[in-house]
Write a protein that holds these residues in place. Structure first.
Motif, PDB file in Angstrom:
ATOM      1  N   GLU A 179       0.792  -1.026   0.048  1.00  0.00           N
ATOM      2  CA  GLU A 179      -0.055   0.034   0.084  1.00  0.00           C
ATOM      3  C   GLU A 179       0.942   1.525  -0.100  1.00  0.00           C
ATOM      4  N   GLU A 180       1.970   1.173   0.886  1.00  0.00           N
ATOM      5  CA  GLU A 180       2.681   2.420   0.698  1.00  0.00           C
ATOM      6  C   GLU A 180       3.514   2.665  -0.634  1.00  0.00           C
ATOM      7  N   ALA A 181       3.894   1.531  -1.066  1.00  0.00           N
ATOM      8  CA  ALA A 181       4.681   1.321  -2.278  1.00  0.00           C
ATOM      9  C   ALA A 181       3.804   2.050  -3.559  1.00  0.00           C
ATOM     10  N   VAL A 182       2.440   1.723  -3.685  1.00  0.00           N
ATOM     11  CA  VAL A 182       1.417   2.195  -4.356  1.00  0.00           C
ATOM     12  C   VAL A 182       1.368   3.834  -4.356  1.00  0.00           C
ATOM     13  N   ARG A 183       1.368   4.221  -2.965  1.00  0.00           N
ATOM     14  CA  ARG A 183       1.404   5.597  -2.828  1.00  0.00           C
ATOM     15  C   ARG A 183       2.703   6.474  -3.419  1.00  0.00           C
ATOM     16  N   LEU A 184       3.583   5.864  -3.043  1.00  0.00           N
ATOM     17  CA  LEU A 184       5.090   6.199  -3.410  1.00  0.00           C
ATOM     18  C   LEU A 184       5.402   6.154  -4.900  1.00  0.00           C
ATOM     19  N   PHE A 185       4.977   5.190  -5.336  1.00  0.00           N
ATOM     20  CA  PHE A 185       5.281   4.952  -7.060  1.00  0.00           C
ATOM     21  C   PHE A 185       4.372   5.946  -7.630  1.00  0.00           C
ATOM     22  N   ARG A 235      -7.160   7.627  -5.582  1.00  0.00           N
ATOM     23  CA  ARG A 235      -6.233   8.286  -6.127  1.00  0.00           C
ATOM     24  C   ARG A 235      -5.005   7.857  -6.422  1.00  0.00           C
ATOM     25  N   ALA A 236      -4.233   7.228  -5.363  1.00  0.00           N
ATOM     26  CA  ALA A 236      -3.165   6.569  -5.498  1.00  0.00           C
ATOM     27  C   ALA A 236      -2.912   5.372  -6.355  1.00  0.00           C
ATOM     28  N   ILE A 237      -3.963   4.706  -6.483  1.00  0.00           N
ATOM     29  CA  ILE A 237      -3.967   3.755  -7.625  1.00  0.00           C
ATOM     30  C   ILE A 237      -3.971   4.294  -9.123  1.00  0.00           C
ATOM     31  N   VAL A 238      -4.858   5.073  -9.116  1.00  0.00           N
ATOM     32  CA  VAL A 238      -4.915   6.111 -10.287  1.00  0.00           C
ATOM     33  C   VAL A 238      -3.466   6.536 -10.862  1.00  0.00           C
ATOM     34  N   GLU A 239      -3.043   7.095  -9.843  1.00  0.00           N
ATOM     35  CA  GLU A 239      -1.540   7.861 -10.145  1.00  0.00           C
ATOM     36  C   GLU A 239      -0.739   6.760 -10.465  1.00  0.00           C
ATOM     37  N   LEU A 240      -0.538   5.691  -9.694  1.00  0.00           N
ATOM     38  CA  LEU A 240       0.318   4.569 -10.166  1.00  0.00           C
ATOM     39  C   LEU A 240       0.114   4.053 -11.368  1.00  0.00           C
ATOM     40  N   HIS A 241      -1.111   3.924 -11.812  1.00  0.00           N
ATOM     41  CA  HIS A 241      -1.338   3.283 -13.346  1.00  0.00           C
ATOM     42  C   HIS A 241      -0.864   4.524 -14.246  1.00  0.00           C
ATOM     43  N   CYS A 242      -1.230   5.425 -14.224  1.00  0.00           N
ATOM     44  CA  CYS A 242      -1.054   6.413 -15.400  1.00  0.00           C
ATOM     45  C   CYS A 242       0.571   7.038 -15.224  1.00  0.00           C
ATOM     46  N   VAL A 243       1.072   6.824 -14.077  1.00  0.00           N
ATOM     47  CA  VAL A 243       2.440   7.085 -14.056  1.00  0.00           C
ATOM     48  C   VAL A 243       3.499   6.021 -14.693  1.00  0.00           C
ATOM     49  N   SER A 285       2.432   3.216 -16.302  1.00  0.00           N
ATOM     50  CA  SER A 285       2.118   2.861 -17.734  1.00  0.00           C
ATOM     51  C   SER A 285       2.945   3.850 -18.694  1.00  0.00           C
ATOM     52  N   ALA A 286       3.092   4.789 -18.243  1.00  0.00           N
ATOM     53  CA  ALA A 286       3.749   5.964 -19.351  1.00  0.00           C
ATOM     54  C   ALA A 286       5.159   5.553 -19.065  1.00  0.00           C
ATOM     55  N   GLU A 287       5.661   5.417 -18.108  1.00  0.00           N
ATOM     56  CA  GLU A 287       7.207   5.233 -17.480  1.00  0.00           C
ATOM     57  C   GLU A 287       7.396   3.768 -18.473  1.00  0.00           C
ATOM     58  N   ALA A 288       6.458   2.788 -18.334  1.00  0.00           N
ATOM     59  CA  ALA A 288       6.898   1.420 -18.984  1.00  0.00           C
ATOM     60  C   ALA A 288       6.859   1.544 -20.471  1.00  0.00           C
ATOM     61  N   THR A 289       6.475   2.638 -21.016  1.00  0.00           N
ATOM     62  CA  THR A 289       6.782   2.571 -22.673  1.00  0.00           C
ATOM     63  C   THR A 289       8.254   2.396 -23.035  1.00  0.00           C
ATOM     64  N   ALA A 290       9.165   2.857 -22.020  1.00  0.00           N
ATOM     65  CA  ALA A 290      10.804   2.585 -22.325  1.00  0.00           C
ATOM     66  C   ALA A 290      10.870   0.893 -22.204  1.00  0.00           C
ATOM     67  N   ALA A 291      11.453   0.770 -23.245  1.00  0.00           N
ATOM     68  CA  ALA A 291      11.605  -0.850 -23.278  1.00  0.00           C
ATOM     69  C   ALA A 291      12.566  -1.573 -22.198  1.00  0.00           C
ATOM     70  N   PRO A 331      11.331  -1.939 -16.053  1.00  0.00           N
ATOM     71  CA  PRO A 331      11.023  -3.350 -15.409  1.00  0.00           C
ATOM     72  C   PRO A 331       9.543  -3.803 -15.716  1.00  0.00           C
ATOM     73  N   ALA A 332       8.669  -2.923 -15.694  1.00  0.00           N
ATOM     74  CA  ALA A 332       7.155  -3.068 -15.944  1.00  0.00           C
ATOM     75  C   ALA A 332       6.909  -3.110 -17.566  1.00  0.00           C
ATOM     76  N   HIS A 333       7.712  -3.038 -18.314  1.00  0.00           N
ATOM     77  CA  HIS A 333       7.395  -2.732 -19.892  1.00  0.00           C
ATOM     78  C   HIS A 333       6.519  -4.178 -20.336  1.00  0.00           C
ATOM     79  N   ALA A 334       7.085  -5.285 -20.115  1.00  0.00           N
ATOM     80  CA  ALA A 334       6.516  -6.389 -20.371  1.00  0.00           C
ATOM     81  C   ALA A 334       5.197  -6.585 -19.790  1.00  0.00           C
ATOM     82  N   PHE A 335       5.204  -6.339 -18.336  1.00  0.00           N
ATOM     83  CA  PHE A 335       3.660  -6.326 -17.728  1.00  0.00           C
ATOM     84  C   PHE A 335       2.828  -5.501 -18.317  1.00  0.00           C
ATOM     85  N   PHE A 336       2.951  -4.183 -18.863  1.00  0.00           N
ATOM     86  CA  PHE A 336       2.014  -3.430 -19.150  1.00  0.00           C
ATOM     87  C   PHE A 336       1.689  -3.810 -20.794  1.00  0.00           C
ATOM     88  N   ALA A 337       2.515  -4.215 -21.453  1.00  0.00           N
ATOM     89  CA  ALA A 337       2.591  -4.656 -22.872  1.00  0.00           C
ATOM     90  C   ALA A 337       1.439  -5.963 -22.828  1.00  0.00           C
TER      91      ALA A 337
END
Length: 190
Positions: A19-25, A100-108, A110-116, A119-125
């Motif tokens: 839960e704290e990692a969700v908020r921080l990320f 809000r923290a979950i939505v922020e996490l997803h938006c941030v 998913s955008a960061e993970a566009t870089a090949a 670490p979450a690139h494959a997860f989001f793809a």
């Protein structure tokens, strides 16, 4: 009994860390997030945090899996079929308006993970491919149901960004629900 308490305590601690990692990320993104900061937020030492999560990449993947599992369990998203899947997606959006923290996490992320190399690139793809594929049966009369599903996912993601920028002015669930109603109306008219 002592072991059961210990296991329960460990599960509770892991839940707190997630839960704290969700908020921080969500606040600073994965790359800028510090495990030392997370440890401090959780009342742990840095080595104590590593004991629970392994490394930062493992923590990220655990956070993402936890988020998806919670959404699926609490909204019936995976159990829904066909057009009901669209209603379940609206329910996810309704639920997200209080997280809000979950939505922020997803938006941030998913955008960061566009870089090949993220670490979450494959997860989001894989997640986007699964999500689009799961919505295709909701569009049986559509000439290109994959495109229709992709547009719904894009709308949902865009609404989340707009809501983050204007939480009082954007009702994600209502907007998506209106869109789904329009799709149903068009399908019935066609």
């Amino acid at each position: 009994m002592a072991e059961e308490r210990g296991y329960a305590k460990g599960r509770a601690r892991r839940q707190q860390i997630l839960e704290e990692a969700v908020r921080l990320f969500g606040e600073v993104g994965y790359r800028a997030a510090s495990l030392r900061e997370l440890a401090q937020r959780c009342g742990l030492s840095h080595p104590g945090l590593l004991h629970h999560v392994g490394d930062k990449e493992s923590l990220l993947l655990a956070v993402l899996a936890h988020r998806d599992a919670a959404d699926a369990a609490e909204t019936g998203l995976l159990a829904a079929e066909g057009a009901d899947r669209l209603d379940a997606l609206v329910e996810v959006m309704r639920r997200n308006a209080s997280r809000r923290a979950i939505v922020e996490l997803h938006c941030v992320l998913s955008a960061e993970a566009t870089a090949a190399d993220h670490p979450a690139h494959a997860f989001f793809a894989e997640r986007y491919a699964r999500t689009v594929a799961s919505l295709v049966p909701a569009f049986p009369g559509e000439a290109d149901p994959v495109s229709a599903a992709r547009r719904v996912v894009a709308l949902a993601d865009g609404l989340q960004v707009q809501w983050l920028l204007d939480p009082d002015g954007v009702d994600m669930a209502a907007e998506l629900s209106r869109h789904v109603a329009g799709l149903r109306g068009a399908a019935q008219a066609g």
